[in-house]
Design a protein around this motif. Structure first.
Motif, PDB file in Angstrom:
ATOM      1  N   ALA A 214       0.841  -1.193   0.000  1.00  0.00           N
ATOM      2  CA  ALA A 214       0.000   0.000   0.000  1.00  0.00           C
ATOM      3  C   ALA A 214       0.877   1.244   0.000  1.00  0.00           C
ATOM      4  O   ALA A 214       1.905   1.288   0.664  1.00  0.00           O
ATOM      5  N   VAL A 215       0.478   2.234  -0.783  1.00  0.00           N
ATOM      6  CA  VAL A 215       1.183   3.511  -0.840  1.00  0.00           C
ATOM      7  C   VAL A 215       0.160   4.609  -0.578  1.00  0.00           C
ATOM      8  O   VAL A 215      -0.905   4.630  -1.196  1.00  0.00           O
ATOM      9  N   ALA A 216       0.505   5.518   0.355  1.00  0.00           N
ATOM     10  CA  ALA A 216      -0.372   6.641   0.680  1.00  0.00           C
ATOM     11  C   ALA A 216       0.358   7.942   0.378  1.00  0.00           C
ATOM     12  O   ALA A 216       1.572   8.030   0.531  1.00  0.00           O
ATOM     13  N   VAL A 217      -0.392   8.944  -0.081  1.00  0.00           N
ATOM     14  CA  VAL A 217       0.155  10.277  -0.324  1.00  0.00           C
ATOM     15  C   VAL A 217      -0.778  11.262   0.364  1.00  0.00           C
ATOM     16  O   VAL A 217      -1.985  11.266   0.109  1.00  0.00           O
ATOM     17  N   TYR A 218      -0.194  12.091   1.253  1.00  0.00           N
ATOM     18  CA  TYR A 218      -1.019  13.028   2.014  1.00  0.00           C
ATOM     19  C   TYR A 218      -0.166  14.209   2.472  1.00  0.00           C
ATOM     20  O   TYR A 218       1.059  14.179   2.366  1.00  0.00           O
ATOM     21  N   ALA A 219      -0.833  15.235   2.978  1.00  0.00           N
ATOM     22  CA  ALA A 219      -0.131  16.411   3.510  1.00  0.00           C
ATOM     23  C   ALA A 219       0.000  16.258   5.020  1.00  0.00           C
ATOM     24  O   ALA A 219      -0.936  15.838   5.696  1.00  0.00           O
ATOM     25  N   ASN A 220       1.175  16.616   5.543  1.00  0.00           N
ATOM     26  CA  ASN A 220       1.370  16.595   6.990  1.00  0.00           C
ATOM     27  C   ASN A 220       0.988  17.965   7.564  1.00  0.00           C
ATOM     28  O   ASN A 220       0.654  18.885   6.824  1.00  0.00           O
ATOM     29  N   PRO A 221       1.023  18.130   8.887  1.00  0.00           N
ATOM     30  CA  PRO A 221       0.626  19.409   9.492  1.00  0.00           C
ATOM     31  C   PRO A 221       1.504  20.594   9.082  1.00  0.00           C
ATOM     32  O   PRO A 221       1.101  21.743   9.243  1.00  0.00           O
ATOM     33  N   ARG A 222       2.707  20.331   8.552  1.00  0.00           N
ATOM     34  CA  ARG A 222       3.580  21.428   8.098  1.00  0.00           C
ATOM     35  C   ARG A 222       3.378  21.734   6.625  1.00  0.00           C
ATOM     36  O   ARG A 222       4.197  22.406   6.002  1.00  0.00           O
ATOM     37  N   ASP A 223       2.298  21.214   6.030  1.00  0.00           N
ATOM     38  CA  ASP A 223       1.988  21.414   4.609  1.00  0.00           C
ATOM     39  C   ASP A 223       3.094  20.896   3.700  1.00  0.00           C
ATOM     40  O   ASP A 223       3.398  21.492   2.661  1.00  0.00           O
ATOM     41  N   GLU A 224       3.686  19.779   4.083  1.00  0.00           N
ATOM     42  CA  GLU A 224       4.627  19.062   3.222  1.00  0.00           C
ATOM     43  C   GLU A 224       3.891  17.843   2.684  1.00  0.00           C
ATOM     44  O   GLU A 224       2.923  17.371   3.295  1.00  0.00           O
ATOM     45  N   ILE A 225       4.329  17.344   1.564  1.00  0.00           N
ATOM     46  CA  ILE A 225       3.709  16.159   0.986  1.00  0.00           C
ATOM     47  C   ILE A 225       4.461  14.933   1.487  1.00  0.00           C
ATOM     48  O   ILE A 225       5.694  14.875   1.427  1.00  0.00           O
ATOM     49  N   VAL A 226       3.702  13.974   1.984  1.00  0.00           N
ATOM     50  CA  VAL A 226       4.284  12.748   2.514  1.00  0.00           C
ATOM     51  C   VAL A 226       3.902  11.593   1.598  1.00  0.00           C
ATOM     52  O   VAL A 226       2.728  11.433   1.253  1.00  0.00           O
ATOM     53  N   ILE A 227       4.888  10.811   1.192  1.00  0.00           N
ATOM     54  CA  ILE A 227       4.669   9.587   0.431  1.00  0.00           C
ATOM     55  C   ILE A 227       5.098   8.445   1.357  1.00  0.00           C
ATOM     56  O   ILE A 227       6.246   8.390   1.782  1.00  0.00           O
ATOM     57  N   ARG A 228       4.163   7.586   1.694  1.00  0.00           N
ATOM     58  CA  ARG A 228       4.431   6.520   2.662  1.00  0.00           C
ATOM     59  C   ARG A 228       4.099   5.165   2.032  1.00  0.00           C
ATOM     60  O   ARG A 228       3.018   4.974   1.495  1.00  0.00           O
ATOM     61  N   ARG A 229       5.065   4.252   2.100  1.00  0.00           N
ATOM     62  CA  ARG A 229       4.851   2.882   1.606  1.00  0.00           C
ATOM     63  C   ARG A 229       4.786   1.956   2.803  1.00  0.00           C
ATOM     64  O   ARG A 229       5.668   1.965   3.657  1.00  0.00           O
ATOM     65  N   GLN A 230       3.751   1.171   2.854  1.00  0.00           N
ATOM     66  CA  GLN A 230       3.542   0.263   3.970  1.00  0.00           C
ATOM     67  C   GLN A 230       4.671  -0.752   4.064  1.00  0.00           C
ATOM     68  O   GLN A 230       5.034  -1.380   3.073  1.00  0.00           O
ATOM     69  N   GLY A 231       5.224  -0.897   5.248  1.00  0.00           N
ATOM     70  CA  GLY A 231       6.259  -1.895   5.483  1.00  0.00           C
ATOM     71  C   GLY A 231       5.632  -3.278   5.555  1.00  0.00           C
ATOM     72  O   GLY A 231       4.459  -3.429   5.886  1.00  0.00           O
ATOM     73  N   GLY A 232       6.397  -4.268   5.232  1.00  0.00           N
ATOM     74  CA  GLY A 232       5.894  -5.630   5.288  1.00  0.00           C
ATOM     75  C   GLY A 232       6.225  -6.286   6.616  1.00  0.00           C
ATOM     76  O   GLY A 232       7.285  -6.056   7.188  1.00  0.00           O
ATOM     77  N   PHE A 233       5.308  -7.091   7.130  1.00  0.00           N
ATOM     78  CA  PHE A 233       5.487  -7.850   8.362  1.00  0.00           C
ATOM     79  C   PHE A 233       6.013  -6.959   9.481  1.00  0.00           C
ATOM     80  O   PHE A 233       5.325  -6.060   9.910  1.00  0.00           O
ATOM     81  N   ASP A 234       7.244  -7.151   9.943  1.00  0.00           N
ATOM     82  CA  ASP A 234       7.789  -6.372  11.053  1.00  0.00           C
ATOM     83  C   ASP A 234       8.575  -5.154  10.595  1.00  0.00           C
ATOM     84  O   ASP A 234       9.193  -4.473  11.398  1.00  0.00           O
ATOM     85  N   ALA A 235       8.576  -4.875   9.304  1.00  0.00           N
ATOM     86  CA  ALA A 235       9.373  -3.761   8.774  1.00  0.00           C
ATOM     87  C   ALA A 235       8.661  -2.430   8.985  1.00  0.00           C
ATOM     88  O   ALA A 235       7.434  -2.350   8.994  1.00  0.00           O
ATOM     89  N   GLU A 236       9.450  -1.388   9.138  1.00  0.00           N
ATOM     90  CA  GLU A 236       8.920  -0.032   9.258  1.00  0.00           C
ATOM     91  C   GLU A 236       8.408   0.437   7.894  1.00  0.00           C
ATOM     92  O   GLU A 236       8.861  -0.036   6.857  1.00  0.00           O
TER      93      GLU A 236
END
Length: 76
Positions: free
Chosen positions: A22-44
């Motif tokens: 899963a990949v998410a793209v969203y704005a954080n509270p500082r108005d920066e763009i965050v691209i986050r990829r879900q880690g697998g199993f125990d991974a961050e």
């Protein structure tokens, strides 16, 4: 088949299902763009924070890469 299991040493024909990430793209509270990829199993999760001032340049580069890859794929 003795020894520790290692994914990197498998022939691709041995893998019967790829893991979807899963990949998410969203704005954080500082108005920066965050691209986050879900880690697998125990991974961050993998996280890239893009300051707004460079986001448009990143977007243009990604659009250019998409066009280049599609053109190369059409040729092969």
């Amino acid at each position: 088949m003795a020894g520790a299991f290692q994914w990197g040493h498998l022939d691709q024909g041995n893998i019967v299902a790829d893991m979807a990430t899963a990949v998410a793209v969203y704005a954080n509270p500082r108005d920066e763009i965050v691209i986050r990829r879900q880690g697998g199993f125990d991974a961050e999760d993998d996280v890239v924070v893009v300051p707004l001032k460079v986001a448009e340049a990143l977007l243009r580069r990604m659009e250019n890469l998409i066009r280049e890859i599609r053109a190369e794929t059409a040729l092969s």
